[in-house]
Design a protein around this motif. Sequence first.
Motif, PDB file in Angstrom:
ATOM      1  N   ILE A 109       0.840  -1.202   0.000  1.00 14.82           N
ATOM      2  CA  ILE A 109       0.000   0.000   0.000  1.00 14.82           C
ATOM      3  C   ILE A 109       0.875   1.252   0.000  1.00 14.82           C
ATOM      4  CG2 ILE A 109      -1.661   1.319   1.363  1.00 14.82           C
ATOM      5  CD1 ILE A 109      -2.870  -1.333   2.278  1.00 14.82           C
ATOM      6  N   VAL A 110       1.942   1.239   0.801  1.00 10.85           N
ATOM      7  CA  VAL A 110       2.835   2.400   0.854  1.00 10.85           C
ATOM      8  C   VAL A 110       3.499   2.644  -0.495  1.00 10.85           C
ATOM      9  CG1 VAL A 110       4.955   3.295   1.872  1.00 10.85           C
ATOM     10  CG2 VAL A 110       3.229   2.226   3.329  1.00 10.85           C
ATOM     11  N   THR A 147       0.954   3.925  -3.028  1.00 15.83           N
ATOM     12  CA  THR A 147       0.652   5.328  -2.719  1.00 15.83           C
ATOM     13  C   THR A 147       1.775   6.251  -3.161  1.00 15.83           C
ATOM     14  OG1 THR A 147      -0.676   4.620  -0.811  1.00 15.83           O
ATOM     15  CG2 THR A 147       0.032   6.922  -0.870  1.00 15.83           C
ATOM     16  N   ALA A 174       1.644   6.589  -6.983  1.00 17.37           N
ATOM     17  CA  ALA A 174       0.561   7.493  -7.388  1.00 17.37           C
ATOM     18  C   ALA A 174       0.936   8.944  -7.121  1.00 17.37           C
ATOM     19  CB  ALA A 174      -0.722   7.117  -6.639  1.00 17.37           C
ATOM     20  N   ALA A 175       1.576   9.206  -5.987  1.00 12.96           N
ATOM     21  CA  ALA A 175       1.995  10.575  -5.676  1.00 12.96           C
ATOM     22  C   ALA A 175       3.012  11.076  -6.697  1.00 12.96           C
ATOM     23  CB  ALA A 175       2.567  10.633  -4.268  1.00 12.96           C
TER      24      ALA A 175
END
Length: 317
Positions: free
Chosen positions: A39-40, A43, A46-47
């Motif tokens: 998940i990290v 994320t 995506a950032a």
Amino acid sequence: MTLFWRIFSLNAAVLVVATVGLLLGPVTVSTPVVLTEAIVLITGLAAMLIANAFLLRVGLSPLDRLTRTMTTVDLLRPGTRLPVSGRAGIAALIRAFNAMLNRLEAERAASAARALSAQEAERRRVAQELHDEIGQTLTAVLLDIKRVADQAPAPVADQLRQVQETTRNSLDEIRRIARRLRPGVLEELGLSSALRALATEFSTAGLAVKRQLGTDLPELSADVELVLYRVAQESLTNVARHSGAHTATLILRRDGDDGVELRIRDDGSGMGSAAEGAGIRGMRERALLIGAILTFAAAPGGGTDVSLRVASGDRGR
């Protein structure tokens, strides 16, 4: 910095920040991958993509404006220029594009001037030949028919007089065409008299042309008077042929201190979404020759309002 290196630097900056964040942060990757670690990472990816897209959008926005302008620019509507923004390569590209528009507009105006000058010369030649050659020939034919009709028996004389009337109508039509090709009244009596005669010519069955000609007009050059006359002539021709109007108004008045404005309004069906034809493009080219502003708008109550404004600084061109 070139456009290539700017894009490379933006992408490199995003990747460096992401790498430093992974090195200094508490995030690790296990084998197999733990859900929280996945998940990290997702994320973070995506950032990075969002940041990269935002920076590229900001950096390349001048190119988007340039693309929109390139697809909509029209040399018959001069003056469209892009504000120079952005850095290095993008600013240089916009400056080059504006310089190209300046050059193209100047070349278009010069070529249009040569073409319209040649067109007017050809019109004068054709009008002269119609008047001198065909006009004189038909006049001689009319005299011969009259002489023969005076000596012929009654039945034949009646038929000859009908032929005479047909020939006279043809002669009048040829003279009308010659006047439209070469407005002699414009050269001899001036613009107001020429527009008055033009309005009378178009005041035919089904169309009434009203005149509002100012008496305090400034002195105009021959080129400006010819452009004003031709625009009025083409506008009234369009009204008579395409608008279905019952009334048209021809207005010539002083505009400001030393400018003039020509307006032609009608109560017809208007232009709607129809594409501009050769006649309107020709009017725009003539307006460019004297630096005038030509606009088309919807007239109050329906119809079309054509306006040609000549500023004081353009009257002597």
